[in-house]
Design an enzyme around this catalytic site. Structure first.
Site, PDB file in Angstrom:
ATOM      1  N   ASN A   8       4.324  -0.681   1.755  1.00 31.06           N
ATOM      2  CA  ASN A   8       4.197   0.088   0.605  1.00 31.06           C
ATOM      3  C   ASN A   8       5.524   1.055   0.720  1.00 31.06           C
ATOM      4  OD1 ASN A   8       3.754   1.971  -1.605  1.00 31.06           O
ATOM      5  ND2 ASN A   8       1.781   2.558  -0.647  1.00 31.06           N
ATOM      6  N   TRP A   9       6.417   0.748  -0.112  1.00 28.89           N
ATOM      7  CA  TRP A   9       7.558   1.507  -0.140  1.00 28.89           C
ATOM      8  C   TRP A   9       7.452   3.061  -0.773  1.00 28.89           C
ATOM      9  CZ3 TRP A   9      12.157  -2.424  -0.874  1.00 28.89           C
ATOM     10  CH2 TRP A   9      12.047  -3.603  -0.059  1.00 28.89           C
ATOM     11  N   HIS A  93      -4.494   3.816  -4.871  1.00 32.15           N
ATOM     12  CA  HIS A  93      -4.024   4.409  -3.418  1.00 32.15           C
ATOM     13  C   HIS A  93      -4.204   5.960  -3.566  1.00 32.15           C
ATOM     14  CE1 HIS A  93      -1.238   6.171  -0.540  1.00 32.15           C
ATOM     15  NE2 HIS A  93      -1.262   4.799   0.008  1.00 32.15           N
ATOM     16  N   GLU A 165      -8.266   2.882   3.720  1.00 33.63           N
ATOM     17  CA  GLU A 165      -7.289   3.664   4.121  1.00 33.63           C
ATOM     18  C   GLU A 165      -7.825   5.246   4.318  1.00 33.63           C
ATOM     19  OE1 GLU A 165      -2.905   2.526   3.514  1.00 33.63           O
ATOM     20  OE2 GLU A 165      -3.528   3.227   1.765  1.00 33.63           O
ATOM     21  N   SER A 214      -0.940   5.391   9.204  1.00 33.14           N
ATOM     22  CA  SER A 214      -0.289   5.473  10.327  1.00 33.14           C
ATOM     23  C   SER A 214       0.038   4.296  11.144  1.00 33.14           C
ATOM     24  CB  SER A 214      -0.902   6.665  11.230  1.00 33.14           C
ATOM     25  OG  SER A 214      -0.660   8.033  10.321  1.00 33.14           O
ATOM     26  N   GLY A 235       2.788   2.434   4.886  1.00 34.10           N
ATOM     27  CA  GLY A 235       4.006   2.883   4.399  1.00 34.10           C
ATOM     28  C   GLY A 235       5.226   3.149   5.354  1.00 34.10           C
ATOM     29  N   GLY A 236       5.152   4.100   6.067  1.00 35.13           N
ATOM     30  CA  GLY A 236       6.060   4.687   6.817  1.00 35.13           C
ATOM     31  C   GLY A 236       6.877   3.554   7.738  1.00 35.13           C
TER      32      GLY A 236
HETATM   33  P1  PGA Z   1       1.637   5.276   6.353  1.00 34.72           P
HETATM   34  O1  PGA Z   1       1.030   4.905   4.679  1.00 34.72           O
HETATM   35  O2  PGA Z   1       1.491   3.958   6.952  1.00 34.72           O
HETATM   36  O3  PGA Z   1       3.023   6.023   6.159  1.00 34.72           O
HETATM   37  O4  PGA Z   1       0.458   6.079   6.882  1.00 34.72           O
HETATM   38  C1  PGA Z   1       0.051   4.219   4.413  1.00 34.72           C
HETATM   39  C2  PGA Z   1      -0.309   4.167   3.038  1.00 34.72           C
HETATM   40  O5  PGA Z   1      -0.121   5.345   2.367  1.00 34.72           O
HETATM   41  O6  PGA Z   1      -0.556   3.099   2.452  1.00 34.72           O
END
Ligand code: PGA
Length: 256
Positions: A8-9, A93, A165, A214, A235-236
């Site tokens: 997820n960018w 989300h 999540e 994370s 995300g990250g």
């Molecule tokens: P993250 O984000 O991997 O940076 O914790 C996950 C997300 O929000 O889908």
């Protein structure tokens, strides 16, 4: 069932940067049958990237979409407009729930709209830190599942993916802490139980459940081996080419 690795960018990368990143990613990622790699760039990049992507290697996801297909809804992008461009859509989300203010009812309608337009919804659910502290995790999960799937017909339930999540584990949330694999195991067990109670054992067994929060190359293996976890949403780590490709490689290894 395939293992899903979803990046997820969020609100990162211009269209040009997204295209360059995809170019590098396509060079590094082989075709892996057991692993479905999915990237979710910003909405503007979806059309050009849909021409650039190699769908044998990976698929595109929208980060959001509107629940009506057309009409007087200034500024929205409908799943109807994204039909054919994307295979998946992230819906509900926590950033859309808590920053933008989407409610359960709207999220339910978006899930149905995606399915109506032949786009697989990835329905995100998960409790906040205070909900967890008050012992409300199970209720929140059950409510978010029931409302998110409210407008989905019985025969379409097999087209839905769930992403668990926990909000407190998402890296951009202040004071975020990664979830322990045991906590993930417990939550995923509960999700399957809630699905089974509401829709029956078969639906519960067959619905892919991803974990997100994370995720990085050092914990991906542990999360992927939690019983009942069918993939990861990140995300990250999806913004850093080496980390994302490492995680894809880990998923491949775990599956073989
Ligand atoms: P993250 O984000 O991997 O940076 O914790 C996950 C997300 O929000 O889908």
């Amino acid at each position: 069932m395939k293992t899903y690795i979803v990046g997820n960018w969020k609100l990162n990368f211009t269209v040009g940067e997204a295209s360059i990143y995809l170019h590098k990613l396509l060079k590094k990622v082989p075709i892996i049958r057991e692993v479905e790699v999915v990237i979710a760039p910003g909405a503007l990049a979806l059309q050009p990237l849909s021409l650039q992507i190699d769908r044998h290697k990976m698929k595109l996801a929208a980060q959001n979409g509107f629940y009506r297909d057309y009409g007087a809804y200034t500024g929205e992008v409908s799943f109807n407009q994204m039909r054919g461009l994307v295979d998946y859509a992230i819906i509900g989300h926590s950033e859309r729930r808590y920053i933008i203010g989407e409610d359960d009812k709207m999220i339910g309608k978006k899930v149905a709209a995606a399915i109506r337009n032949k786009i697989t919804p990835i329905l995100c659910i998960g409790e906040t830190e205070s909900e967890r502290a008050f012992g409300e995790t199970a209720d929140i999960i059950r409510d978010q599942l029931a409302s998110g799937l409210m407008d989905v017909s019985e025969e379409d339930l097999g087209k839905v993916i769930i992403a668990y999540e926990p909000v407190w584990a998402i890296s951009s949330v202040k004071g975020a802490k990664p979830a322990a694999p045991d906590d993930v195991a417990e939550a995923v067990k509960f999700i399957r139980k809630a699905l089974s109670d509401i829709y029956g054992a078969k639906v519960a067994e067959n619905m892919p459940i991803l974990f997100g929060g994370s995720v990085n190359p050092s914990n991906a293996g542990a999360y992927l081996t939690v019983p009942g976890v069918n993939g990861l949403l990140m995300g990250g780590s999806s913004l850093i080419l080496s980390e994302f490709t490492d995680i894809i490689e880990i998923a491949k290894r775990v599956r073989s």
